[in-house]
Write an enzyme that holds these catalytic residues in place. Structure first.
Site, PDB file in Angstrom:
ATOM      1  N   ASP A 166      45.494  42.681  45.259  1.00 23.00           N
ATOM      2  CA  ASP A 166      44.209  42.001  45.115  1.00 23.00           C
ATOM      3  C   ASP A 166      44.383  40.499  45.279  1.00 23.00           C
ATOM      4  O   ASP A 166      45.495  39.973  45.198  1.00 23.00           O
ATOM      5  CB  ASP A 166      43.571  42.316  43.759  1.00 23.00           C
ATOM      6  CG  ASP A 166      44.473  41.955  42.588  1.00 23.00           C
ATOM      7  OD1 ASP A 166      45.647  42.371  42.577  1.00 23.00           O
ATOM      8  OD2 ASP A 166      44.018  41.228  41.680  1.00 23.00           O
ATOM      9  N   GLU A 221      45.719  42.658  39.629  1.00 20.87           N
ATOM     10  CA  GLU A 221      46.554  41.722  38.877  1.00 20.87           C
ATOM     11  C   GLU A 221      45.734  40.520  38.441  1.00 20.87           C
ATOM     12  O   GLU A 221      45.878  40.024  37.334  1.00 20.87           O
ATOM     13  CB  GLU A 221      47.746  41.275  39.740  1.00 20.87           C
ATOM     14  CG  GLU A 221      48.759  40.413  39.000  1.00 20.87           C
ATOM     15  CD  GLU A 221      48.524  38.911  39.103  1.00 20.87           C
ATOM     16  OE1 GLU A 221      47.542  38.483  39.734  1.00 20.87           O
ATOM     17  OE2 GLU A 221      49.328  38.169  38.528  1.00 20.87           O
ATOM     18  N   GLU A 222      44.871  40.068  39.328  1.00 20.57           N
ATOM     19  CA  GLU A 222      44.135  38.822  39.080  1.00 20.57           C
ATOM     20  C   GLU A 222      43.138  38.929  37.927  1.00 20.57           C
ATOM     21  O   GLU A 222      42.685  37.927  37.398  1.00 20.57           O
ATOM     22  CB  GLU A 222      43.408  38.365  40.349  1.00 20.57           C
ATOM     23  CG  GLU A 222      44.312  38.081  41.533  1.00 20.57           C
ATOM     24  CD  GLU A 222      45.215  36.869  41.347  1.00 20.57           C
ATOM     25  OE1 GLU A 222      45.091  36.168  40.334  1.00 20.57           O
ATOM     26  OE2 GLU A 222      46.064  36.651  42.220  1.00 20.57           O
TER      27      GLU A 222
HETATM   28 ZN   LIG Z   1      49.815  36.853  42.140  1.00 25.05          ZN
END
Ligand SMILES: [Zn+2]
Length: 137
Positions: A40, A102-103
């Protein structure tokens, strides 16, 4: 990855609309190394963008735009190595562990980590292609 003979497993998350990806080149039953990154990108609608995120902008030696640095370069480099890796007779496997979200709080990777014991032998190590001030850490 499949075109080059990798064993590819999609690992859908509980959200139902996104998946982690795990792939192996070489023997999965012996310890090897994992190349890991998240797929992502940071949101494009954030006010912190100093220029349009979908327009690549060069400033000196730096490129600005959505996905120019954070992991996407690493994922591309890892995938670009697939054909060469597949042509080797690897005695230890190289795994690709690509996670989602992840973000927004590393929501995808725990599902991937939980499935590792069934996907491969305990790894010798993991290389995470996260830029950390653009230095190896
Ligand atoms: Zn990253």
């Amino acid at each position: 990855l499949r075109q080059h003979g990798a064993k590819v497993t999609l690992l859908p998350g509980p959200e139902g609309d996104r998946s982690n990806l795990f792939a192996t080149i070489g023997p999965a039953d012996v310890p090897g190394y994992i190349l890991s990154g998240h797929m992502d990108v940071v949101p494009a609608g954030e006010p912190q963008w100093s220029s349009p995120p979908f327009a690549l902008r060069r400033e000196g030696e730096r490129l600005y735009g959505r996905g120019t640095t954070d992991m996407k370069g690493f994922l591309a480099a890892a995938l670009a190595a697939v054909s060469k890796l597949a042509g080797l007779r690897l005695t230890k496997p190289v795994h690709f562990a690509f996670s989602y979200d992840e973000e927004i709080g590393c929501r995808g990777v725990p599902h991937l980590i939980a499935r590792l014991p069934e996907l491969c032998a305990k790894p010798l190590g993991v290389i995470v292609g996260e830029p950390s001030g653009m230095r190896a850490v």
